[in-house]
Design a protein around this motif. Structure first.
Motif, PDB file in Angstrom:
ATOM      1  N   GLU A  88       1.589  -3.618  -3.176  1.00 45.40           N
ATOM      2  CA  GLU A  88       1.610  -2.647  -4.489  1.00 45.40           C
ATOM      3  C   GLU A  88       2.555  -1.983  -4.292  1.00 45.40           C
ATOM      4  OE1 GLU A  88      -1.924  -0.504  -4.291  1.00 45.40           O
ATOM      5  OE2 GLU A  88      -3.464  -2.258  -4.699  1.00 45.40           O
ATOM      6  N   LYS A  89       3.236  -1.366  -3.405  1.00 47.29           N
ATOM      7  CA  LYS A  89       4.466  -0.406  -3.307  1.00 47.29           C
ATOM      8  C   LYS A  89       4.854  -0.276  -1.984  1.00 47.29           C
ATOM      9  CE  LYS A  89       1.481   3.461  -3.959  1.00 47.29           C
ATOM     10  NZ  LYS A  89       1.132   4.574  -5.093  1.00 47.29           N
ATOM     11  N   VAL A  90       6.029   0.335  -1.496  1.00 44.89           N
ATOM     12  CA  VAL A  90       6.425   0.460  -0.135  1.00 44.89           C
ATOM     13  C   VAL A  90       6.736   2.129  -0.535  1.00 44.89           C
ATOM     14  CG1 VAL A  90       8.410   0.134   1.436  1.00 44.89           C
ATOM     15  CG2 VAL A  90       7.267  -1.456   0.103  1.00 44.89           C
ATOM     16  N   LEU A  91       6.355   2.825   0.611  1.00 48.27           N
ATOM     17  CA  LEU A  91       6.643   4.229   0.691  1.00 48.27           C
ATOM     18  C   LEU A  91       7.837   4.656   1.640  1.00 48.27           C
ATOM     19  CD1 LEU A  91       2.992   5.748   0.689  1.00 48.27           C
ATOM     20  CD2 LEU A  91       4.327   5.564  -1.117  1.00 48.27           C
ATOM     21  N   GLU A  92       8.878   5.447   1.294  1.00 46.94           N
ATOM     22  CA  GLU A  92       9.904   5.525   2.035  1.00 46.94           C
ATOM     23  C   GLU A  92       9.638   6.941   2.609  1.00 46.94           C
ATOM     24  OE1 GLU A  92      13.755   5.203   0.006  1.00 46.94           O
ATOM     25  OE2 GLU A  92      12.928   3.412  -1.246  1.00 46.94           O
ATOM     26  N   GLU A  93      10.269   7.102   3.884  1.00 42.65           N
ATOM     27  CA  GLU A  93      10.297   8.576   4.488  1.00 42.65           C
ATOM     28  C   GLU A  93      11.535   8.978   4.126  1.00 42.65           C
ATOM     29  OE1 GLU A  93       7.859   9.717   6.691  1.00 42.65           O
ATOM     30  OE2 GLU A  93       6.906   7.898   6.772  1.00 42.65           O
ATOM     31  N   GLU A  94      11.026  10.640   3.703  1.00 40.26           N
ATOM     32  CA  GLU A  94      12.204  11.585   3.235  1.00 40.26           C
ATOM     33  C   GLU A  94      12.955  12.008   4.305  1.00 40.26           C
ATOM     34  OE1 GLU A  94      11.491  13.603  -0.493  1.00 40.26           O
ATOM     35  OE2 GLU A  94       9.960  12.311  -0.985  1.00 40.26           O
TER      36      GLU A  94
END
Length: 107
Positions: free
Chosen positions: A101-107
């Motif tokens: 569905e998606k990829v979350l990036e660390e900030e």
């Protein structure tokens, strides 16, 4: 004289089948580049037919076109299977039905 225009790649036995039906096919042999272009068009056509009908015959047509494209490229069935297996080892196959569905990036 009535005519039906097709202008498409057909299987090898189609002209003989047409003759057996009392009609006259007009054909020509394709050069390599045009043959590959027609195979790519045929692949799209067969995939669309398979998606519409979910028919085993259409799946067989897709495989026939793919095998012919591979032959023109000089690839053997063994090479194709190895490439498939290597990619499956690296990235997996499609058996687990994973939908990204998606990829979350660390900030």
């Amino acid at each position: 004289m009535k005519e039906r225009v097709y202008n498409k790649l057909v299987r090898d036995n189609i002209p003989e089948i047409i003759r057996q039906q009392g009609e006259t096919p007009v054909t020509r042999a394709l050069e390599d580049r045009e043959f590959l272009d027609c195979l790519e068009k045929k692949l799209r056509e067969e995939v669309e037919e398979f998606l519409a009908e979910k028919n085993l015959d259409e799946l067989g047509d897709i495989l026939e076109v793919l095998e012919t494209i591979a032959y023109l490229q000089g690839w053997t069935e063994g090479q194709i299977r190895r490439a498939k297996e290597e990619k499956a080892q690296r990235n997996g196959a499609f058996r687990k039905r994973v939908f990204l569905e998606k990829v979350l990036e660390e900030e």
